[in-house]
Design a protein around this motif. Structure first.
Motif, PDB file in Angstrom:
ATOM      1  N   LEU A 146     -61.107  66.304  87.094  1.00 38.80           N
ATOM      2  CA  LEU A 146     -60.454  66.705  88.342  1.00 38.80           C
ATOM      3  C   LEU A 146     -61.446  66.704  89.504  1.00 38.80           C
ATOM      4  O   LEU A 146     -61.234  67.366  90.515  1.00 38.80           O
ATOM      5  CB  LEU A 146     -59.819  68.082  88.167  1.00 38.80           C
ATOM      6  CG  LEU A 146     -58.537  68.037  87.312  1.00 38.80           C
ATOM      7  CD1 LEU A 146     -58.264  69.384  86.666  1.00 38.80           C
ATOM      8  CD2 LEU A 146     -57.344  67.607  88.165  1.00 38.80           C
ATOM      9  N   MET A 181     -51.488  61.962  82.485  1.00 41.13           N
ATOM     10  CA  MET A 181     -51.999  60.664  82.968  1.00 41.13           C
ATOM     11  C   MET A 181     -52.715  59.912  81.844  1.00 41.13           C
ATOM     12  O   MET A 181     -52.526  58.698  81.674  1.00 41.13           O
ATOM     13  CB  MET A 181     -52.957  60.888  84.151  1.00 41.13           C
ATOM     14  CG  MET A 181     -52.252  61.315  85.427  1.00 41.13           C
ATOM     15  SD  MET A 181     -53.416  61.933  86.663  1.00 41.13           S
ATOM     16  CE  MET A 181     -54.050  60.406  87.302  1.00 41.13           C
ATOM     17  N   GLU A 216     -47.665  73.614  89.231  1.00 41.83           N
ATOM     18  CA  GLU A 216     -48.252  72.497  89.968  1.00 41.83           C
ATOM     19  C   GLU A 216     -47.366  71.279  89.795  1.00 41.83           C
ATOM     20  O   GLU A 216     -46.673  71.135  88.795  1.00 41.83           O
ATOM     21  CB  GLU A 216     -49.654  72.187  89.434  1.00 41.83           C
ATOM     22  CG  GLU A 216     -50.653  73.282  89.776  1.00 41.83           C
ATOM     23  CD  GLU A 216     -52.081  72.840  89.516  1.00 41.83           C
ATOM     24  OE1 GLU A 216     -52.971  73.422  90.144  1.00 41.83           O
ATOM     25  OE2 GLU A 216     -52.301  71.923  88.698  1.00 41.83           O
ATOM     26  N   PHE A 312     -49.371  69.176  94.327  1.00 41.71           N
ATOM     27  CA  PHE A 312     -49.248  70.469  95.014  1.00 41.71           C
ATOM     28  C   PHE A 312     -49.363  71.575  93.980  1.00 41.71           C
ATOM     29  O   PHE A 312     -49.183  71.336  92.770  1.00 41.71           O
ATOM     30  CB  PHE A 312     -47.917  70.576  95.776  1.00 41.71           C
ATOM     31  CG  PHE A 312     -46.706  70.229  94.960  1.00 41.71           C
ATOM     32  CD1 PHE A 312     -46.060  71.199  94.226  1.00 41.71           C
ATOM     33  CD2 PHE A 312     -46.222  68.921  94.929  1.00 41.71           C
ATOM     34  CE1 PHE A 312     -44.944  70.878  93.461  1.00 41.71           C
ATOM     35  CE2 PHE A 312     -45.097  68.599  94.172  1.00 41.71           C
ATOM     36  CZ  PHE A 312     -44.462  69.578  93.439  1.00 41.71           C
TER      37      PHE A 312
HETATM   38  C1  2U9 Z   1     -54.201  66.357  89.355  1.00 43.11           C
HETATM   39  C2  2U9 Z   1     -54.381  65.981  90.661  1.00 43.11           C
HETATM   40  C3  2U9 Z   1     -54.216  66.890  91.675  1.00 43.11           C
HETATM   41  C4  2U9 Z   1     -53.081  70.292  92.237  1.00 43.11           C
HETATM   42  C5  2U9 Z   1     -53.194  71.057  93.503  1.00 43.11           C
HETATM   43  C6  2U9 Z   1     -53.402  72.805  94.854  1.00 43.11           C
HETATM   44  C7  2U9 Z   1     -53.458  71.791  95.746  1.00 43.11           C
HETATM   45  C8  2U9 Z   1     -53.475  74.241  95.216  1.00 43.11           C
HETATM   46  C9  2U9 Z   1     -53.448  76.491  94.454  1.00 43.11           C
HETATM   47  C10 2U9 Z   1     -52.236  77.137  94.996  1.00 43.11           C
HETATM   48  C11 2U9 Z   1     -52.348  78.620  94.797  1.00 43.11           C
HETATM   49  C12 2U9 Z   1     -53.714  77.156  93.146  1.00 43.11           C
HETATM   50  O1  2U9 Z   1     -52.302  79.152  92.328  1.00 43.11           O
HETATM   51  S1  2U9 Z   1     -53.187  78.805  93.329  1.00 43.11           S
HETATM   52  O2  2U9 Z   1     -54.348  79.593  93.475  1.00 43.11           O
HETATM   53  N1  2U9 Z   1     -53.311  75.089  94.223  1.00 43.11           N
HETATM   54  O3  2U9 Z   1     -53.689  74.569  96.341  1.00 43.11           O
HETATM   55  N2  2U9 Z   1     -53.224  72.384  93.577  1.00 43.11           N
HETATM   56  S2  2U9 Z   1     -53.305  70.340  94.943  1.00 43.11           S
HETATM   57  O4  2U9 Z   1     -53.689  69.076  92.409  1.00 43.11           O
HETATM   58  C13 2U9 Z   1     -53.864  68.195  91.393  1.00 43.11           C
HETATM   59  C14 2U9 Z   1     -53.683  68.579  90.085  1.00 43.11           C
HETATM   60  C15 2U9 Z   1     -53.856  67.654  89.061  1.00 43.11           C
HETATM   61  C16 2U9 Z   1     -54.392  65.368  88.247  1.00 43.11           C
END
Ligand code: 2U9
Length: 344
Positions: A146, A181, A216, A312
């Motif tokens: 990642l 993936m 996510e 997201f």
């Molecule tokens: C892959 C590629 C991209 C996942 C993502 C976020 C932005 C994010 C937080 C929100 C509140 C975590 O629970 S929290 O603390 N997450 O802001 N997460 S993009 O992106 C990915 C995941 C997997 C392969």
């Protein structure tokens, strides 16, 4: 006294004493007293041998008739006793159908389960598949693939629960996307959401928990853009917080997305005017998102010149807290039934 008279007397005595019997035990005693092997007829039968032969058949007939009569009394009394037992039982087991019934209260799903399912349903409605994965992960899937290299601060012992050098409690559900993936042998399009529990070495307080839930999302395809991401998140925000909601994207940074954004939704409490929930700004930060970093695509075998995508992430507790004005995350885990009941 003639034999006939003796028999008549015996019959009378038996009738009276059998009628006085109150239970089966007493009845059995009376039965053997009159009809048993050592019973009252024994003495009478002894008289038979002294009788002239021609009188013996008549004597036999009389004794048989007497036995039958007494036997009849025993049976009648047995029937009366049995009926009395049944009546007594029926009386003690009478059901008053007019009494109010016992109330069985139906429970309800935990609020986190409800919110999780609501979010799953809205994305399933947009064609997403729900994927799950292990909570004990390997470092490679949780960090390396990642774009979080070995020296990244998130990989610090202070932030992550390590089990061994290479295994840990996942800090986000992103390794599920990585696994999907990697498992996709055709390296074709993907459209998934990944709900589940995640773990971070935070000190528990009103807004932090060492264990919480994330959902996510990941879309990988040949023609995806930031516009698709924005449209998708607007639909989600309106389904969760109401038709009148707007969203805004602010630039941010995550290792796995480039560009990255933080997403705010206009406040559902004050309609954007400013209140204590949105801290007077009219906007509430609800999730993070971005376009998948090329390094992340390549690390799981995707050709980043052909494929792009967006991702997201959101915290389920945070969504629930915002939606219902809950101000302490610990309320979700303390199992106070009164808390749960409010969300029936
Ligand atoms: C892959 C590629 C991209 C996942 C993502 C976020 C932005 C994010 C937080 C929100 C509140 C975590 O629970 S929290 O603390 N997450 O802001 N997460 S993009 O992106 C990915 C995941 C997997 C392969």
């Amino acid at each position: 006294m003639s034999v006939k008279e003796k028999l008549q007397e015996l019959i009378k005595e038996a009738e009276m004493s059998i009628q006085l019997v109150k239970n089966i035990h007493e009845l059995n005693e009376a039965k053997s007293k009159y009809l048993g092997k050592k019973g009252a007829f024994q003495d009478i039968m002894k008289l038979m041998k002294d009788l002239p032969n021609e009188e013996k058949p008549a004597f036999g007939k009389l004794t048989n008739e007497a036995k039958q009569k007494i036997s009849g009394y025993v049976n009648e009394q047995k029937q009366l006793i049995e009926e009395a037992i049944i009546n007594e039982k029926l009386k003690s087991e009478t059901i008053d159908v007019t009494l109010p019934g016992k109330k069985f209260e139906a429970g309800n799903r935990h609020l986190l389960s409800q919110i999780k399912e609501e979010i799953e349903d809205l994305f399933i409605g947009m064609g997403y598949e729900v994927m799950e994965g292990p909570e004990v992960e390997i470092d490679e899937y949780n960090f390396e693939k990642l774009n979080l290299p070995k020296n990244h601060p998130a990989r610090d012992m202070q932030d992550t629960f390590y089990i061994t050098n290479e295994t840990l409690l996942r800090t986000h559900t992103s390794p599920v996307q990585v696994r999907t993936m990697l498992d996709n042998t055709e390296k074709g399009p993907i459209k998934i959401i990944c709900p589940g529990k995640v773990y971070r070495r935070d000190a528990d307080d009103a807004t932090h928990s060492h264990q919480f839930m994330q959902i996510e999302g990941l879309v990988v395809d040949e023609l995806t853009s930031m516009a698709d991401l924005k449209g998708t998140l607007l639909v989600a925000a309106r389904k969760l917080f109401g038709d009148k909601r707007e969203i805004r994207l602010r630039p941010s940074y995550f290792p796995f997305t480039e560009p990255s954004v933080e997403v705010d939704v206009s406040c559902h409490n004050c309609n954007g005017k400013g209140c204590n929930i949105c801290k007077g700004t009219g906007w509430i930060e609800v999730l993070g998102a971005g376009v998948i970093n090329n390094n992340v695509l390549e690390a799981s075998g995707y050709d980043s010149t052909k494929y792009q995508g967006f991702a997201f992430g959101m915290g389920v507790e945070r969504m629930a807290m915002l939606k219902y004005g809950i101000n302490d995350i610990r309320a979700f885990y303390t199992n106070d039934i009164r808390f749960n009941k409010q969300f029936k």
